[in-house]
Design a protein around this motif. Sequence first.
Motif, PDB file in Angstrom:
ATOM      1  N   ALA A 110       4.237 -13.807  23.313  1.00 10.07           N
ATOM      2  CA  ALA A 110       4.328 -12.401  22.917  1.00 10.07           C
ATOM      3  C   ALA A 110       4.636 -12.280  21.430  1.00 10.07           C
ATOM      4  CB  ALA A 110       5.391 -11.693  23.753  1.00 10.07           C
ATOM      5  N   LEU A 111       5.539 -13.146  20.962  1.00 13.13           N
ATOM      6  CA  LEU A 111       5.849 -13.144  19.525  1.00 13.13           C
ATOM      7  C   LEU A 111       4.580 -13.401  18.720  1.00 13.13           C
ATOM      8  CD1 LEU A 111       9.131 -15.214  18.944  1.00 13.13           C
ATOM      9  CD2 LEU A 111       8.789 -12.756  18.676  1.00 13.13           C
ATOM     10  N   ALA A 112       3.802 -14.373  19.180  1.00 13.44           N
ATOM     11  CA  ALA A 112       2.589 -14.741  18.451  1.00 13.44           C
ATOM     12  C   ALA A 112       1.575 -13.603  18.474  1.00 13.44           C
ATOM     13  CB  ALA A 112       1.980 -16.009  19.050  1.00 13.44           C
ATOM     14  N   LEU A 113       1.457 -12.947  19.613  1.00 13.11           N
ATOM     15  CA  LEU A 113       0.490 -11.843  19.700  1.00 13.11           C
ATOM     16  C   LEU A 113       0.939 -10.675  18.811  1.00 13.11           C
ATOM     17  CD1 LEU A 113      -2.184 -11.205  21.319  1.00 13.11           C
ATOM     18  CD2 LEU A 113      -0.745  -9.716  22.730  1.00 13.11           C
ATOM     19  N   ALA A 114       2.247 -10.401  18.845  1.00 13.05           N
ATOM     20  CA  ALA A 114       2.768  -9.300  18.038  1.00 13.05           C
ATOM     21  C   ALA A 114       2.573  -9.571  16.547  1.00 13.05           C
ATOM     22  CB  ALA A 114       4.253  -9.084  18.339  1.00 13.05           C
ATOM     23  N   ALA A 115       2.594 -10.860  16.181  1.00  7.05           N
ATOM     24  CA  ALA A 115       2.421 -11.213  14.768  1.00  7.05           C
ATOM     25  C   ALA A 115       0.935 -11.394  14.426  1.00  7.05           C
ATOM     26  CB  ALA A 115       3.196 -12.485  14.438  1.00  7.05           C
ATOM     27  N   ILE A 118       0.169 -12.284  28.901  1.00  8.76           N
ATOM     28  CA  ILE A 118       1.377 -12.712  28.187  1.00  8.76           C
ATOM     29  C   ILE A 118       2.617 -11.980  28.700  1.00  8.76           C
ATOM     30  CG2 ILE A 118       2.509 -12.511  25.925  1.00  8.76           C
ATOM     31  CD1 ILE A 118      -0.198 -13.328  24.669  1.00  8.76           C
ATOM     32  N   MET A 119       2.456 -10.703  29.043  1.00  7.44           N
ATOM     33  CA  MET A 119       3.611  -9.926  29.480  1.00  7.44           C
ATOM     34  C   MET A 119       3.877 -10.051  30.985  1.00  7.44           C
ATOM     35  SD  MET A 119       4.531  -9.053  26.570  1.00  7.44           S
ATOM     36  CE  MET A 119       5.976  -8.067  26.907  1.00  7.44           C
ATOM     37  N   ASP A 120       3.043 -10.827  31.651  1.00 11.28           N
ATOM     38  CA  ASP A 120       3.231 -11.038  33.085  1.00 11.28           C
ATOM     39  C   ASP A 120       4.294 -12.123  33.292  1.00 11.28           C
ATOM     40  OD1 ASP A 120       3.115 -11.722  35.712  1.00 11.28           O
ATOM     41  OD2 ASP A 120       0.987 -12.296  35.719  1.00 11.28           O
ATOM     42  N   ASP A 121       5.523 -11.679  33.581  1.00  8.48           N
ATOM     43  CA  ASP A 121       6.649 -12.617  33.683  1.00  8.48           C
ATOM     44  C   ASP A 121       6.624 -13.445  34.962  1.00  8.48           C
ATOM     45  OD1 ASP A 121       7.683 -11.877  31.271  1.00  8.48           O
ATOM     46  OD2 ASP A 121       9.001 -10.326  32.111  1.00  8.48           O
ATOM     47  N   ASP A 122       5.773 -13.062  35.889  1.00  4.00           N
ATOM     48  CA  ASP A 122       5.814 -13.717  37.201  1.00  4.00           C
ATOM     49  C   ASP A 122       4.885 -14.920  37.317  1.00  4.00           C
ATOM     50  OD1 ASP A 122       7.619 -11.808  37.990  1.00  4.00           O
ATOM     51  OD2 ASP A 122       6.033 -10.411  38.615  1.00  4.00           O
ATOM     52  N   THR A 123       4.050 -15.120  36.307  1.00  6.53           N
ATOM     53  CA  THR A 123       3.062 -16.194  36.422  1.00  6.53           C
ATOM     54  C   THR A 123       3.094 -17.100  35.187  1.00  6.53           C
ATOM     55  OG1 THR A 123       1.690 -14.459  37.407  1.00  6.53           O
ATOM     56  CG2 THR A 123       0.661 -16.629  37.102  1.00  6.53           C
ATOM     57  N   GLU A 124       2.953 -18.408  35.454  1.00  2.00           N
ATOM     58  CA  GLU A 124       2.822 -19.367  34.355  1.00  2.00           C
ATOM     59  C   GLU A 124       1.324 -19.647  34.203  1.00  2.00           C
ATOM     60  OE1 GLU A 124       5.666 -20.068  33.064  1.00  2.00           O
ATOM     61  OE2 GLU A 124       7.216 -20.206  34.594  1.00  2.00           O
ATOM     62  N   TYR A 125       0.797 -19.353  33.028  1.00  2.00           N
ATOM     63  CA  TYR A 125      -0.631 -19.553  32.812  1.00  2.00           C
ATOM     64  C   TYR A 125      -0.879 -20.772  31.929  1.00  2.00           C
ATOM     65  CZ  TYR A 125      -1.476 -14.811  34.549  1.00  2.00           C
ATOM     66  OH  TYR A 125      -1.545 -13.691  35.329  1.00  2.00           O
ATOM     67  N   GLN A 126      -2.033 -21.391  32.129  1.00  2.00           N
ATOM     68  CA  GLN A 126      -2.485 -22.335  31.114  1.00  2.00           C
ATOM     69  C   GLN A 126      -3.917 -21.995  30.709  1.00  2.00           C
ATOM     70  OE1 GLN A 126      -2.741 -26.488  32.060  1.00  2.00           O
ATOM     71  NE2 GLN A 126      -3.941 -26.213  33.925  1.00  2.00           N
ATOM     72  N   GLY A 127      -4.234 -22.301  29.474  1.00  2.00           N
ATOM     73  CA  GLY A 127      -5.558 -21.977  28.955  1.00  2.00           C
ATOM     74  C   GLY A 127      -5.442 -21.250  27.626  1.00  2.00           C
ATOM     75  N   VAL A 128      -6.604 -20.894  27.087  1.00  8.45           N
ATOM     76  CA  VAL A 128      -6.609 -20.113  25.845  1.00  8.45           C
ATOM     77  C   VAL A 128      -6.433 -18.656  26.223  1.00  8.45           C
ATOM     78  CG1 VAL A 128      -7.897 -19.472  23.770  1.00  8.45           C
ATOM     79  CG2 VAL A 128      -8.117 -21.785  24.723  1.00  8.45           C
ATOM     80  N   ILE A 129      -5.327 -18.082  25.823  1.00 11.63           N
ATOM     81  CA  ILE A 129      -5.009 -16.720  26.225  1.00 11.63           C
ATOM     82  C   ILE A 129      -5.653 -15.714  25.278  1.00 11.63           C
ATOM     83  CG2 ILE A 129      -3.108 -15.090  26.569  1.00 11.63           C
ATOM     84  CD1 ILE A 129      -1.421 -17.627  27.316  1.00 11.63           C
ATOM     85  N   TYR A 130      -5.609 -16.021  24.003  1.00 11.58           N
ATOM     86  CA  TYR A 130      -6.233 -15.110  23.038  1.00 11.58           C
ATOM     87  C   TYR A 130      -6.840 -15.892  21.890  1.00 11.58           C
ATOM     88  CZ  TYR A 130      -7.093 -11.522  19.606  1.00 11.58           C
ATOM     89  OH  TYR A 130      -7.717 -10.729  18.689  1.00 11.58           O
ATOM     90  N   GLN A 131      -8.035 -15.520  21.506  1.00 11.04           N
ATOM     91  CA  GLN A 131      -8.642 -16.110  20.318  1.00 11.04           C
ATOM     92  C   GLN A 131      -9.428 -15.044  19.574  1.00 11.04           C
ATOM     93  OE1 GLN A 131     -11.247 -19.537  20.809  1.00 11.04           O
ATOM     94  NE2 GLN A 131     -11.037 -20.010  18.617  1.00 11.04           N
ATOM     95  N   ASP A 132      -9.089 -14.897  18.297  1.00 12.98           N
ATOM     96  CA  ASP A 132      -9.834 -13.988  17.441  1.00 12.98           C
ATOM     97  C   ASP A 132     -10.949 -14.796  16.802  1.00 12.98           C
ATOM     98  OD1 ASP A 132     -10.841 -12.334  15.533  1.00 12.98           O
ATOM     99  OD2 ASP A 132      -8.983 -12.152  14.369  1.00 12.98           O
ATOM    100  N   GLU A 133     -12.155 -14.542  17.242  1.00  9.81           N
ATOM    101  CA  GLU A 133     -13.269 -15.350  16.748  1.00  9.81           C
ATOM    102  C   GLU A 133     -13.666 -14.990  15.320  1.00  9.81           C
ATOM    103  OE1 GLU A 133     -15.979 -14.777  20.044  1.00  9.81           O
ATOM    104  OE2 GLU A 133     -15.540 -16.794  20.756  1.00  9.81           O
ATOM    105  N   GLU A 134     -13.157 -13.855  14.852  1.00  8.44           N
ATOM    106  CA  GLU A 134     -13.465 -13.431  13.474  1.00  8.44           C
ATOM    107  C   GLU A 134     -12.399 -13.917  12.494  1.00  8.44           C
ATOM    108  OE1 GLU A 134     -16.311 -11.324  13.128  1.00  8.44           O
ATOM    109  OE2 GLU A 134     -16.454 -11.956  15.229  1.00  8.44           O
ATOM    110  N   SER A 135     -11.461 -14.685  12.990  1.00  7.79           N
ATOM    111  CA  SER A 135     -10.326 -15.094  12.171  1.00  7.79           C
ATOM    112  C   SER A 135     -10.747 -15.753  10.853  1.00  7.79           C
ATOM    113  CB  SER A 135      -9.477 -16.076  12.989  1.00  7.79           C
ATOM    114  OG  SER A 135      -8.656 -16.842  12.153  1.00  7.79           O
ATOM    115  N   VAL A 136     -10.199 -15.249   9.760  1.00  5.37           N
ATOM    116  CA  VAL A 136     -10.412 -15.897   8.459  1.00  5.37           C
ATOM    117  C   VAL A 136      -9.058 -16.443   8.009  1.00  5.37           C
ATOM    118  CG1 VAL A 136     -11.182 -15.628   6.071  1.00  5.37           C
ATOM    119  CG2 VAL A 136     -12.174 -14.200   7.883  1.00  5.37           C
ATOM    120  N   PRO A 137      -8.934 -17.759   7.959  1.00  6.29           N
ATOM    121  CA  PRO A 137      -7.611 -18.326   7.665  1.00  6.29           C
ATOM    122  C   PRO A 137      -7.128 -18.022   6.245  1.00  6.29           C
ATOM    123  CG  PRO A 137      -9.274 -20.061   7.888  1.00  6.29           C
ATOM    124  CD  PRO A 137      -9.946 -18.775   8.232  1.00  6.29           C
ATOM    125  N   TYR A 138      -5.822 -18.083   6.095  1.00  6.63           N
ATOM    126  CA  TYR A 138      -5.160 -17.813   4.808  1.00  6.63           C
ATOM    127  C   TYR A 138      -5.783 -18.622   3.690  1.00  6.63           C
ATOM    128  CZ  TYR A 138      -1.255 -17.551   1.411  1.00  6.63           C
ATOM    129  OH  TYR A 138      -0.479 -17.356   0.291  1.00  6.63           O
TER     130      TYR A 138
END
Lengths: 588, 287
Positions: free
Chosen positions: B159-164, B238-258
Motif C-alpha cells: 500500500a505504501l508503494a502504491l500510494a507513492a 493490496i487492501m485485501d487484508d484477508d488474503t496473501e497474494y503472490q504475483g505482479v500486483i501492479y505495473q505501470d507499463e508507461e513508466s519512465v525511470p528517474y
Amino acid sequence: MPDDLNWAIGGEAGDGINSTGKIFAQALSRAGRHVFTSKDFASRIRGGYTAYKVRSSTERVESVVDRLDILIALTQRTVEENMDELHEGSVIIYDGERTMMEDFEAPEGMIGLPVPLKRLAEEAGGALMQNIVALGAACEVANFPIENLDEALEKRFGDKGESIVENNRQAARFGEEHVVEELDHDEFDYDIETTDNDYVLLNGDEAIGMGAIAAGCRFYSGYPITPATDVMEYLKGRLERYGGHVMQAEDELAAINMALGAARAGARSMTATSGPGIDLMAETFGLVATSETPLVICDVMRSGPSTGMPTKQEQGDLDMLLYGGHGEIPRFVVAPTTVSECFHKTIEAFNLAEKYQTPVYLVGDLALAVSEQTFEPEEFDMDSVEIDRGKLVDENEIDSWLDDSDRFQPHFPAADGISPRTLPGTSGGAHMTTGLEHDELGRRTEEQEVRIEQVDKRNQKVETAKDEEDWDYREFGDSDADTLVLSWGSNEGAMREAIGFLDEADIDIRFLSVPYMFPRPDLTEEIEAADEVIVVECNATGQFADVVEGDTLTRVKRINKYNGVRFKADELAERITEKLDAAQEVPT
Amino acid sequence: MSSDVRFTDFKSDKQPTWCPGCGDFGTMNGMMKALANTGNDPDNTFVVAGIGCSGKIGTYMHSYALHGVHGRALPVGIGVKSANPDLEVMVSGGDGDGYSIGAGHFVHAVRRNMDMTYVVMDNRIYGLTKGQASPTSREDFETATTPDGPKQAPVNPLALALAADGSFIAQSFSSDAQRHTEIVQQAVEHDGFGFVNVYSPCVTFNDVDTYDYFRDTIVDLDEEDHDPTDRDAAEAKIMDDDTEYQGVIYQDEESVPYNERHGLDENMADIPDGAPEDATDLVREFY
C-alpha cells in the motif's frame, strides 16, 4: 574620506536587501574596486532585521570593520542596529515620506539624507524599485559614476526583459538626480576611485562548488540546510553540463548514502551540510572509511549545538569533525581559510579522498560561506587543476591483485595502507565492501589477526599521507615577532588586516593561518620560538587551542568569540593588544 | 555481459550462516537466477544490502556489492545507478531494514522510480536480534519486547508503494522457487523501480507466518485473471487484508525511470585529467 568605503543596506527580510547589496557589490567590482561583503540575516523568510554590507577599496579587502560610511536604512531599526558603526559624517539615506521613517532624525554628527525612494520608484515604473533609487542616490553620495550600476542591473534583471532593466536604470538615475538637485552636495566629500582591473566576485560556497566541478565531481546529493545550501544551488544546473547530477535527498542520511553509492560506482562525489547534518551522517561516515570509499563531505559550520543559531557564525564543530563517529575512523579534515582557498582546497579534498580512499571533511564556516569577495580571476586557475585518482586498477592490471582463487582483493594490506581499487563494471574485479570488519577480500571476519591487520592498514593511510603531502600553514606578519597568533577558517582575513592595525601601534605579530585540521602541521618549533601564543577562533571553548596544546604540550592564550558574529579586524587588533597587556602585568 | 552466465556464478564461496531452512536461501537463489536469466553477470551487477539477516546477502553472492548501515541500502543503490547507469542494481533488505528504520527512504525510492530492483525478505520478525516484533508483525504477535502483541497495525508495504506511485509492485513466496524467480525477473526487466516483497519465513522465531501457513493460504494472481496494469484492481488486492497474494500486483507499463527523465546516461567515473575544457566559463560567470 579614506578610499576605503563602507556601505550597507538594511531593512526587513523580504525587502530585497540581498539582491540590492549584490548589485552594488558587483558594480564596484566591475569598476575595478575590491569588495568584501557580509550579511546579517535572521532565520525567517519575511520580516526581521536583515542587512547586507559592502566594504570596498582599491586595495584588497579581507574582512569587515567597525565603520559604516553610507547606510541605506529602509527601517528605523536599521539605524539602531548599526549605531556603533556609524560615525561623524556618515550618510544615512532614507525615505522621509514613508511611515516607517517619516519621523526619523539623523543622530548628531551624521547626515540624514531623505530621498523619496518609493515615490521616485513609482515614477520610474514601480514601487518595487525603491532600493534601486536608493542605490542611485548612494552612487551620487559616493561620487561613484552611476554608469557602473548598469551592467550589474543587466545581470540581475536581464532575464526579465530589457524594459525591466531600463526601468531600473531609470530608477537609479532618479535617485542620483534627486541628490544632485535637492541636496547640498558639498556636505559629502566621498570620492571613490575606479580602476581598469577585472575582478571576480564570489563567496565561499560558490568557490567550493566551482572547485568541485573543476576537480571532476559528478555526483552531489544533499539536503537543504543553512549555510550549506548555496553549494547545492550553485551546482544544480552546472554539474549537469558536465554529465553530472545534483540530487536533493529526502534527508541527510540519504544524502551521504547516495553520495557513497555514487562514489562506490566510480564518480567523484560530494555532499554538503551543516553541523546538524553532520550529526546525522556520522554512522555512514564510519562506513565510508571502513569500506575505503573516497568521499568529500563538506561541513559549513553555523552556531550550535542543536539548531542553535542557524544563520549565525561559529566554528564549533571541530571536535566532532576530528573525533566524531563510533570506533576509530581514519579521516582527513581540511579547512580552507579564504574564499579562493575554498576553491583550491576542494580540489585537494577530492584528490586526497581518491588517493587514500578515505572520507575527507571539507570545512567551511558561515562567514566564509556567505561573504562575497573580489579576486583576480587568475586565482581560480583551471589550467593548474590536477586530478589524482589513486590506485585505480583496470582490466589489464587486475591479474596482479587476484588471490589464489582468482578473487579480487579490494582490501589488500599494502605496506602504504592503500589497496588497489576496481570500479563496478571492471571485468574480473567483482568484490564486496562492508562496514563489518573484513578480510582482504571484503568478507566478514572476527579473526583477531585479520582485524589488527585491517585496522592498521586503514590507519596507515593517514601515516602515509602525513609523509607524502604538504600539511602546511599560511604565514603573515613578521616571522621574527615574539608574539605568535594562530587561527583557522574565516578568521584569516580579519587577522591579516589586524596585523596592519597592530603594526601602527608598533606591535609585531607572526600570524599562522592553518588550513589543515587533520593531519595538521607540527607547530612545536614555531610555538617554542614565540614568547606569547594566542589562538583565535569563533567558539566558546577553544577547540583548536586545545588541539594545539595537545600537540605541542604548551599552554596557549585564547581569543574566542561566540555571539554569532565574525571577528572584525579592528576588534581583533584590540583584543590581541589586551591579551598582550595582560600578559605583561606582574602579580603583586 | 556473457550469455553463458549461470546463476551459480553469482554464488560466493562463503557458506551462509542463515539458520537451516531459512526463507532467505530461496529468496537469494531466485535473485541470482533472475540476474542470470536477464543476461547479467557479476561484473556488471551491484548488490546493496542493509543490516540484519537479509544484509548478509552481499557476502553470499558474488558481484560488486556493498553492505551498508541499517536501513540505508536504497539511497546507496540510487547513488550507484545515478553514477553508472550501465550497472544492474539490486537492493535487498529485510522488513525491519526496509519498513522501519528505512521506511522514509522506501517511500522516496518508490516515488523517485530509479531503474533498479528492490527485494525485501519479509519474515515479519527481527531475526538477528533474536525475535522482536517487526513493522510487518501481526497486531497480536507475542515477542519478548511485545508480550501482548504490538497492538498496532502492521505496515502494508504494498500500500505504501502504491500510494507513492510505485511503477512495479509485486509479492512472492521464497519457497515457490519458480514463481519467485519469475517475479523478481520481471522486476529486473521493468523500466523503473521494481519492488518485490518476498514472504521469507523465519523458522527460528516466527511460528505463525510459517511455510505451511503461506503454502496453505497464498493465492497466485496469475490464477485470478488479475490485470496488473489496472491500478484500481491492484488497490483492491493490496487492501485485501484477508488474503496473501503472490504475483505482479501492479505495473505501470508507461513508466519512465528517474535516470531517463534526468538524462543520466553517462558513466560518471569518466572524468578528464584536469579541469573540464570550458571550465574557465565557470570563473567568467563571476565577473
